[in-house]
Design a protein around this motif. Sequence first.
Motif: not given
Length: 329
Positions: A127-134, A147-151, A223-230, A235-242
């Motif tokens: 997410l830090q790299e995502m923010r820098r690129r944004l 975002t998807r945050r499930t488990g 299913l444990k998900e920790r996904i953020t899509v901007v 285009g789209s940046l996709v972060a998987d924080t797991v």
Amino acid sequence: MSELRAVLVGLGQMGRHHARALGALEGVELVGVHDPALTRESAAVAGLPLQDGVDDLLALEPDLAVVATPTSTHLDLGRRLAAAGVHTLIEKPVAGSADDGRSLVEAFAGTGLVAGVGHIERYNPALQEMRRRLDDGQVGEIYQVATRRTGPYPARIGDVGVALDLATHDIDLTAWVTRSAYRSVSAHTAHRSGRVHEDLVTAVAMLDNGIVANHVVNWLSPLKERITVVTGERGSLVADTVAMDLTFYANGVAPVEWETLRSFKGVVQGDVIRYAIAKPEPLAVELTCFRDAVLGLHDHVVGLAEATRVVEVAEALLASARSGTTVPL
């Protein structure tokens, strides 16, 4: 330079991680821990300096404290630590209500103490790299954050539902990576596991800068998900924080040969890039930032006021679900 004396309140799942990370943090000595559920025997086995109560921790004259206890205890503990002159990091959410969060802001106001909240996703390298690129404009104008945050349900959580616990991660990181506050929210919740508090929330939000955000959060999935899509104009940046991975899906620029697709007016997929980034432990980075803020080196901590605004949004989600209306902020 002498070491900062640290104490820890709470040794549940998150507290144990804090104990490990504090024990390894340069320039900090963990001098005392307290958890009413921990016996001296088990503390001795773990090598932890167990104390019988918060008063005993304060008698050790700590410089800083970490609070990793149930949310309902944060207000009382925060007030006690502020009154004792101890720099304090409180695990998220800052409190069980926005009113309690504002009370904590007031308790620390004018003390000169560092008071932070453990919104750990801000320290996730993806997410830090995502923010820098944004910030660099990689996706151009931002259209949407999803975002998807499930488990599975965490047995350690009993005093709040999924909105105040899990969803506060997504609320905070969305406002942080986009540098924009929430303008309005519309949400639905569900109670599917027989507990008092909600275990599922879905939300659609509008941010101040016109970005649309949507969040899917539950404690019902194996299913444990920790996904953020901007998604933006390029285009789209996709972060998987797991996995702490960041991937860029660029809009296609090559000419389309197939006549059926040539008439399509939307976006087609271009290059896909998975970035190689350093992956330090987010908790270790968070505690390092807290230590450095205490030392006066910078202020890279999530403040109480910021964290209280996150709780305000979470409360708006619940209010929207109860009323069936969009709630302005």
